[in-house]
Scaffold this motif. Structure first.
Motif, PDB file in Angstrom:
ATOM      1  N   ASP B  55     -42.504 -51.113 -34.019  1.00 35.78           N
ATOM      2  CA  ASP B  55     -41.197 -51.750 -34.131  1.00 35.78           C
ATOM      3  C   ASP B  55     -41.326 -53.244 -33.857  1.00 35.78           C
ATOM      4  O   ASP B  55     -42.011 -53.631 -32.908  1.00 35.78           O
ATOM      5  CB  ASP B  55     -40.208 -51.179 -33.104  1.00 35.78           C
ATOM      6  CG  ASP B  55     -39.955 -49.699 -33.289  1.00 35.78           C
ATOM      7  OD1 ASP B  55     -40.678 -48.910 -32.647  1.00 35.78           O
ATOM      8  OD2 ASP B  55     -39.055 -49.345 -34.046  1.00 35.78           O
ATOM      9  N   LEU B  57     -38.665 -56.265 -33.161  1.00 35.17           N
ATOM     10  CA  LEU B  57     -37.239 -56.476 -32.901  1.00 35.17           C
ATOM     11  C   LEU B  57     -36.974 -57.928 -32.520  1.00 35.17           C
ATOM     12  O   LEU B  57     -37.749 -58.545 -31.797  1.00 35.17           O
ATOM     13  CB  LEU B  57     -36.791 -55.544 -31.772  1.00 35.17           C
ATOM     14  CG  LEU B  57     -35.338 -55.638 -31.293  1.00 35.17           C
ATOM     15  CD1 LEU B  57     -34.808 -54.243 -30.955  1.00 35.17           C
ATOM     16  CD2 LEU B  57     -35.217 -56.491 -30.031  1.00 35.17           C
ATOM     17  N   HIS B  59     -33.895 -60.068 -30.695  1.00 32.93           N
ATOM     18  CA  HIS B  59     -32.651 -59.839 -29.964  1.00 32.93           C
ATOM     19  C   HIS B  59     -31.987 -61.163 -29.622  1.00 32.93           C
ATOM     20  O   HIS B  59     -32.657 -62.181 -29.413  1.00 32.93           O
ATOM     21  CB  HIS B  59     -32.904 -59.029 -28.683  1.00 32.93           C
ATOM     22  CG  HIS B  59     -33.868 -59.663 -27.730  1.00 32.93           C
ATOM     23  ND1 HIS B  59     -33.501 -60.584 -26.785  1.00 32.93           N
ATOM     24  CD2 HIS B  59     -35.205 -59.511 -27.577  1.00 32.93           C
ATOM     25  CE1 HIS B  59     -34.554 -60.959 -26.083  1.00 32.93           C
ATOM     26  NE2 HIS B  59     -35.610 -60.327 -26.543  1.00 32.93           N
ATOM     27  N   SER B  72     -39.304 -58.527 -29.482  1.00 32.06           N
ATOM     28  CA  SER B  72     -39.904 -57.406 -28.763  1.00 32.06           C
ATOM     29  C   SER B  72     -40.744 -56.637 -29.778  1.00 32.06           C
ATOM     30  O   SER B  72     -40.256 -56.293 -30.857  1.00 32.06           O
ATOM     31  CB  SER B  72     -38.829 -56.501 -28.159  1.00 32.06           C
ATOM     32  OG  SER B  72     -39.422 -55.395 -27.504  1.00 32.06           O
ATOM     33  N   GLN B 396     -29.067 -57.177 -32.436  1.00 28.25           N
ATOM     34  CA  GLN B 396     -30.460 -56.725 -32.562  1.00 28.25           C
ATOM     35  C   GLN B 396     -30.748 -56.508 -34.044  1.00 28.25           C
ATOM     36  O   GLN B 396     -29.985 -55.853 -34.733  1.00 28.25           O
ATOM     37  CB  GLN B 396     -30.680 -55.394 -31.860  1.00 28.25           C
ATOM     38  CG  GLN B 396     -30.360 -55.388 -30.376  1.00 28.25           C
ATOM     39  CD  GLN B 396     -30.484 -53.974 -29.830  1.00 28.25           C
ATOM     40  OE1 GLN B 396     -31.563 -53.390 -29.771  1.00 28.25           O
ATOM     41  NE2 GLN B 396     -29.353 -53.403 -29.445  1.00 28.25           N
ATOM     42  N   PHE B 398     -34.078 -55.087 -36.203  1.00 26.55           N
ATOM     43  CA  PHE B 398     -35.447 -54.602 -36.049  1.00 26.55           C
ATOM     44  C   PHE B 398     -35.931 -53.817 -37.256  1.00 26.55           C
ATOM     45  O   PHE B 398     -35.151 -53.209 -37.991  1.00 26.55           O
ATOM     46  CB  PHE B 398     -35.635 -53.801 -34.761  1.00 26.55           C
ATOM     47  CG  PHE B 398     -34.733 -52.611 -34.562  1.00 26.55           C
ATOM     48  CD1 PHE B 398     -33.453 -52.759 -34.057  1.00 26.55           C
ATOM     49  CD2 PHE B 398     -35.185 -51.327 -34.863  1.00 26.55           C
ATOM     50  CE1 PHE B 398     -32.629 -51.657 -33.860  1.00 26.55           C
ATOM     51  CE2 PHE B 398     -34.390 -50.222 -34.654  1.00 26.55           C
ATOM     52  CZ  PHE B 398     -33.089 -50.390 -34.147  1.00 26.55           C
TER      53      PHE B 398
END
Lengths: 74, 403
Positions: B55, B57, B59, B72, B396, B398
């Protein structure tokens, strides 16, 4: 019979019953449960972030359902 | 940790002749797709390692004069058939001009970087987990070790889990090289997941946390009445107890609706040794559409009572042993509304990637304080300022790949 002994026997019976418990939802009946939309934590990268957002701004902490050690951020 | 879509080797256990017959009877369609991705690739319950997944991401948080954003990255991969390793890299880029900062200090910028690694080991119906996380910013270093174990019981209808974490934090203060203190944190977790019916899942979580050390923020101040000050009040540093113990318990329910959608409800109760008590209620809905989209919505309600030593305005300096004017320790409520969507990509696979998805989540949070006042409103007598409130937007975006 002493109460403690009765409780212990009851626990043993429950434990033994548990060992031989027949699953009441059979493996072939778990198609709905296995659907990804039923996951408690479908996207761990996203849920750990949003828990962090709340933990930094609220007094409560813990029991979020996911692991994580807390960043200790003040 | 339990996988959303557990992996194939263990999944085969769930494939019985009856289930194959049932699938043929069901024919083609969404449900069949769900079976192919879920039941036949693995039962949701049953000791299985988490999926191989990556993943990426981004944010973003904006609210109350604070902007925090960053990436992330989370990667998880199985090896040797019995192990699953994970690694996470996370960054918070903070730019703060919050109410505390604008009333008592100067706006600042800082960066927090966190690295985490984990290892899960599958043995029979047990999964044992080890983890290490290290978080670093210019005035705070936090290292956390964690261990956990989970087991499936009663024909895989029940999963129980136990966890323990030990954290060691080093606290500093910008502009004060002589200041150094520490915090030791311990977390004890107990969890239970239960299949109640073929459409209903129950999750229970309990967590106790103990902290010992320097628990207050080294930059925050409390205010007290001071007739000698032009404002009518002055500031002095916060002082918290050096220990804190908290208990939290949560119950979650997830229900599968007949037209392939899921409802979820959650309640959490919290109490700690600083006398903070809180309740959290969450209701949500997830709905896959036929064109590759899955949409979701959520409402969350949170309320808490203040710490016993918190006050917005003390009658005099050094009024009591412990002093706090941190709004996170005040009496307040928050409400969150979420809308989000996930779009499936690469459904036919690409090289070593089996499939992927792109997700966007937007949360709006409103905070309403009941005993923390807005000191940017001037010209009013001390203690007569309006209560503070603000809204925050959390975004978010992702991309996820399964391989």
């Amino acid at each position: 019979m002493p109460k403690l002994l009765q409780m212990s026997l009851l626990c043993c019976v429950v434990a033994l019953a548990g060992c031989s418990l027949e699953p009441w939802v059979k493996p072939y009946e778990r198609d709905h449960i296995a659907d990804p939309i039923m996951s408690f934590d479908r996207d761990p990268v996203s849920s750990s972030y949003i828990h962090h957002v709340y933990e930094a701004r609220e007094g409560a902490r813990g029991a979020t359902g996911s692991a994580g050690g807390g960043c200790g951020c003040n | 940790m339990r996988a959303a879509r557990p992996v194939a080797p263990v999944a085969a256990v769930g494939v019985t002749e009856a289930s194959l017959l049932m699938m043929r009877a069901l024919g083609r369609g969404i449900l069949q797709k769900g079976l192919a991705l879920g039941l036949l690739t693995a039962p949701a319950f049953g000791a299985v390692l988490p999926e191989d997944r990556a993943d990426v991401l981004y944010h973003s948080y904006y609210g109350g004069g604070v902007t925090i954003q960053g990436p992330s990255l989370l990667v998880r991969k199985q090896f040797a058939g019995k192990f699953s390793a994970s690694a996470n890299y996370y960054v918070d880029n903070v730019s703060s001009a919050s109410i505390d900062v604008v009333t008592t200090a100067s706006p600042y910028k800082e960066e927090r970087t966190q690295y985490s690694v984990g290892l899960d080991y599958l043995h029979d119906r047990w999964i044992m987990s080890l983890g290490f996380s290290s978080s670093e910013e210019n005035d705070f270093v936090a290292d956390t070790f964690s261990i956990g174990i989970s087991q499936d019981l009663f024909g895989d209808l029940t999963t129980i889990s136990l966890g323990y974490s030990l954290g060691d934090d080093q606290v500093g203060r910008r502009g004060d090289p002589d200041f150094a203190d520490s915090i030791q944190r311990q977390h004890y977790r107990l969890g239970l997941s239960q299949i109640l019916t073929r459409n209903l899942l129950l999750g229970l979580s309990f967590e106790s946390i103990t902290d010992e050390g320097f628990l207050n923020n080294p930059y925050r101040s409390v205010r007290y009445l001071d007739s000698g000050s032009p404002l009518g009040y002055s500031y002095e540093p916060e002082l918290y107890p050096r220990t804190r113990t908290s208990d939290a318990g949560a119950m979650r329910l997830r229900y599968y609706l007949p037209y392939r959608a899921a409802l979820h409800a959650e309640y959490r109760s919290y109490a700690d040794s600083w006398d903070i008590k809180s309740d959290t209620v969450e209701l949500g809905y997830t709905h896959p559409l036929a064109n590759g989209w899955t949409i979701e919505g959520k409402l969350r309600f949170y309320s808490q009572d203040r710490a016993e030593f918190f006050s917005d305005l003390y009658p005099r300096s050094q009024y009591q042993n412990f002093l706090a004017r941190d709004k996170e320790l005040s009496t307040f409520t928050s409400q969150t509304i979420r809308i989000g969507g996930t779009y499936d990509i690469l459904e036919a696979g690409w090289r070593f990637v089996e499939r992927g998805s792109v997700s966007v989540m937007y949360d709006h949070i409103e905070f309403d304080y009941e005993d923390f006042r807005d000191l940017t409103q001037t010209g009013l007598a001390p203690g007569e300022e309006p209560f503070y409130n603000f809204g925050a937007d959390v975004i978010q975006v992702f991309v996820s790949f399964w391989f």
